[in-house]
Design a protein around this motif. Sequence first.
Motif, PDB file in Angstrom:
ATOM      1  N   LEU A  22      25.195  43.614  38.294  1.00 11.62           N
ATOM      2  CA  LEU A  22      25.438  43.555  39.623  1.00 11.62           C
ATOM      3  C   LEU A  22      27.044  42.478  39.902  1.00 11.62           C
ATOM      4  N   THR A  23      26.220  41.619  39.742  1.00 10.76           N
ATOM      5  CA  THR A  23      27.825  40.534  39.915  1.00 10.76           C
ATOM      6  C   THR A  23      28.928  40.432  39.644  1.00 10.76           C
ATOM      7  N   ILE A  24      29.508  41.343  37.905  1.00  6.13           N
ATOM      8  CA  ILE A  24      30.422  41.365  37.359  1.00  6.13           C
ATOM      9  C   ILE A  24      30.847  42.851  38.521  1.00  6.13           C
ATOM     10  N   SER A  25      30.346  43.606  38.656  1.00  2.03           N
ATOM     11  CA  SER A  25      30.415  45.028  39.216  1.00  2.03           C
ATOM     12  C   SER A  25      31.199  44.323  40.482  1.00  2.03           C
ATOM     13  N   CYS A  26      30.224  43.532  41.659  1.00  3.59           N
ATOM     14  CA  CYS A  26      31.078  43.260  43.090  1.00  3.59           C
ATOM     15  C   CYS A  26      32.291  42.766  42.498  1.00  3.59           C
ATOM     16  N   PHE A  27      32.362  42.063  41.474  1.00  8.55           N
ATOM     17  CA  PHE A  27      33.470  41.303  42.314  1.00  8.55           C
ATOM     18  C   PHE A  27      34.371  42.325  40.672  1.00  8.55           C
ATOM     19  N   GLY A  28      34.365  42.927  40.292  1.00 12.02           N
ATOM     20  CA  GLY A  28      35.467  44.171  39.499  1.00 12.02           C
ATOM     21  C   GLY A  28      35.962  45.129  40.271  1.00 12.02           C
ATOM     22  N   GLN A  29      35.497  45.583  41.485  1.00 16.25           N
ATOM     23  CA  GLN A  29      35.921  45.961  42.490  1.00 16.25           C
ATOM     24  C   GLN A  29      36.595  45.856  43.057  1.00 16.25           C
ATOM     25  N   GLN A  30      36.885  44.078  43.311  1.00 17.69           N
ATOM     26  CA  GLN A  30      38.114  44.166  43.849  1.00 17.69           C
ATOM     27  C   GLN A  30      40.030  45.266  43.707  1.00 17.69           C
ATOM     28  N   SER A  31      40.462  45.057  44.469  1.00 11.23           N
ATOM     29  CA  SER A  31      41.457  45.845  44.606  1.00 11.23           C
ATOM     30  C   SER A  31      42.394  44.692  43.918  1.00 11.23           C
ATOM     31  N   LYS A  32      43.492  45.015  42.859  1.00 10.47           N
ATOM     32  CA  LYS A  32      44.608  44.477  42.769  1.00 10.47           C
ATOM     33  C   LYS A  32      46.021  44.552  43.541  1.00 10.47           C
ATOM     34  N   SER A  33      45.998  45.373  44.519  1.00 16.86           N
ATOM     35  CA  SER A  33      46.699  45.924  44.565  1.00 16.86           C
ATOM     36  C   SER A  33      48.003  44.514  45.929  1.00 16.86           C
ATOM     37  N   GLN A  48      51.715  46.151  49.802  1.00 11.51           N
ATOM     38  CA  GLN A  48      52.173  46.315  50.986  1.00 11.51           C
ATOM     39  C   GLN A  48      52.977  44.825  51.040  1.00 11.51           C
ATOM     40  N   TRP A  49      52.680  43.984  50.404  1.00 12.74           N
ATOM     41  CA  TRP A  49      53.789  42.357  49.928  1.00 12.74           C
ATOM     42  C   TRP A  49      55.124  42.888  49.141  1.00 12.74           C
ATOM     43  N   ASN A  50      55.322  44.184  48.291  1.00 11.39           N
ATOM     44  CA  ASN A  50      56.178  44.300  47.321  1.00 11.39           C
ATOM     45  C   ASN A  50      57.554  44.162  47.231  1.00 11.39           C
ATOM     46  N   TRP A  51      57.973  44.944  48.401  1.00 11.51           N
ATOM     47  CA  TRP A  51      58.971  44.311  49.234  1.00 11.51           C
ATOM     48  C   TRP A  51      59.693  42.483  49.418  1.00 11.51           C
ATOM     49  N   LEU A  52      58.418  41.529  49.987  1.00 14.85           N
ATOM     50  CA  LEU A  52      58.885  40.567  50.694  1.00 14.85           C
ATOM     51  C   LEU A  52      59.142  39.459  48.983  1.00 14.85           C
ATOM     52  N   ILE A  53      58.831  40.482  48.190  1.00 14.31           N
ATOM     53  CA  ILE A  53      58.255  39.272  46.422  1.00 14.31           C
ATOM     54  C   ILE A  53      59.505  39.462  46.285  1.00 14.31           C
ATOM     55  N   PHE A  57      49.664  30.068  51.085  1.00 12.62           N
ATOM     56  CA  PHE A  57      49.341  30.946  50.091  1.00 12.62           C
ATOM     57  C   PHE A  57      48.349  32.385  50.770  1.00 12.62           C
ATOM     58  N   ILE A  58      48.929  33.461  49.881  1.00  9.02           N
ATOM     59  CA  ILE A  58      48.363  34.044  51.120  1.00  9.02           C
ATOM     60  C   ILE A  58      47.499  35.054  49.965  1.00  9.02           C
ATOM     61  N   TYR A  59      46.374  35.228  50.582  1.00  8.15           N
ATOM     62  CA  TYR A  59      44.983  35.563  49.321  1.00  8.15           C
ATOM     63  C   TYR A  59      44.143  36.714  49.921  1.00  8.15           C
ATOM     64  N   ARG A  60      43.333  37.210  48.518  1.00  8.53           N
ATOM     65  CA  ARG A  60      42.012  38.491  49.581  1.00  8.53           C
ATOM     66  C   ARG A  60      40.968  37.803  49.732  1.00  8.53           C
ATOM     67  N   ASP A  61      40.570  38.767  50.675  1.00  5.01           N
ATOM     68  CA  ASP A  61      39.463  38.897  51.136  1.00  5.01           C
ATOM     69  C   ASP A  61      38.370  38.905  50.022  1.00  5.01           C
ATOM     70  N   PHE A  62      37.008  39.437  50.120  1.00  2.00           N
ATOM     71  CA  PHE A  62      35.924  39.574  49.550  1.00  2.00           C
ATOM     72  C   PHE A  62      36.076  40.945  48.890  1.00  2.00           C
ATOM     73  N   ALA A  63      36.154  42.361  49.790  1.00  2.00           N
ATOM     74  CA  ALA A  63      36.529  43.319  49.243  1.00  2.00           C
ATOM     75  C   ALA A  63      38.227  43.541  48.645  1.00  2.00           C
ATOM     76  N   GLY A  64      38.879  42.511  48.373  1.00  2.00           N
ATOM     77  CA  GLY A  64      39.745  42.852  47.280  1.00  2.00           C
ATOM     78  C   GLY A  64      41.338  43.001  48.229  1.00  2.00           C
ATOM     79  N   ASN A  65      41.380  42.869  49.900  1.00  2.00           N
ATOM     80  CA  ASN A  65      42.040  43.780  50.683  1.00  2.00           C
ATOM     81  C   ASN A  65      43.314  41.573  51.125  1.00  2.00           C
ATOM     82  N   PRO A  66      44.658  41.852  50.485  1.00  2.00           N
ATOM     83  CA  PRO A  66      45.151  40.969  50.940  1.00  2.00           C
ATOM     84  C   PRO A  66      45.374  41.063  52.795  1.00  2.00           C
ATOM     85  N   SER A  67      44.295  39.877  53.078  1.00  2.00           N
ATOM     86  CA  SER A  67      44.414  39.883  54.431  1.00  2.00           C
ATOM     87  C   SER A  67      44.064  38.127  54.782  1.00  2.00           C
ATOM     88  N   LYS A  68      44.337  37.651  54.267  1.00  2.00           N
ATOM     89  CA  LYS A  68      43.790  36.052  54.602  1.00  2.00           C
ATOM     90  C   LYS A  68      45.024  35.522  54.173  1.00  2.00           C
TER      91      LYS A  68
END
Length: 169
Positions: A14-25, A28-33, A86-97
Motif C-alpha cells: 500500500l505504501t509503495i502504491s501511494c508513492f507510485g501514484q505521484q504524477s511526474k508531470s 505547466q513548467w516546460n516553457w520556463l525551463i 526550489f519548486i516541488y510537488r505536494d503529496f498528490a504529485g502536483n507541482p504546487s509548492k
Amino acid sequence: MKIKLLFTTLFFPLTISCFGQQSKSWNQWNWLIGEWKGEGSGQPGQGGGTFSFAYNLDHNIIERKSHSEYPATADKPLVIHDDLMFIYRDFAGNPSKAIYFDNEGHTIQYSISYAGKSIVMTSDKIPNVPVFRLTYTLLDPEIINTKFEISQDGVQFMTYIEGKSKKIK
C-alpha cells in the motif's frame, strides 16, 4: 513476531502504491525551463539580470537560480540580488509548492496556481508579514513577463518590480 510480519506484508505494498501514484508531470513548467535574460523596473530602480529554471534530482524538483543588478543612482547604492528557489510537488504529485531563499536572508514559502499562460506563486499568509506574489506569464515562446508584487492584506497587491525576459538557452 507473526503480527509484525503480517502487518508489514499487508501495508508495505500500500505504501509503495501511494508513492507510485505521484504524477511526474511538469507540463505547466516546460516553457520556463532554460536560461533567461531580462530587464525591468520597480522599487529598486531600473535593472537587469539573468535567471534559469532547470530540472534537478531526476526531474523531481525544479531549481531556479537568479542574479540581478540595479546600478547605483544619486539616491541609492548598487543593489545586487541573488536568490535560489526550489519548486516541488505536494503529496498528490502536483507541482504546487516552492521555497525561496535570497542573499538578503529572506525565506518565502509559496503555493502555486496556474491561470492560462501564467504560473502564479503566492506566499503563505503569516501574521505581521506581507504577502508576496510572483507571476510568470508566457508572452511568446521566447519572451516572458515576470511580476513581483507585495500586499499587506493578501488582497490588494502593489507591483514591486516587473520586466520582460528573453530566453537565451
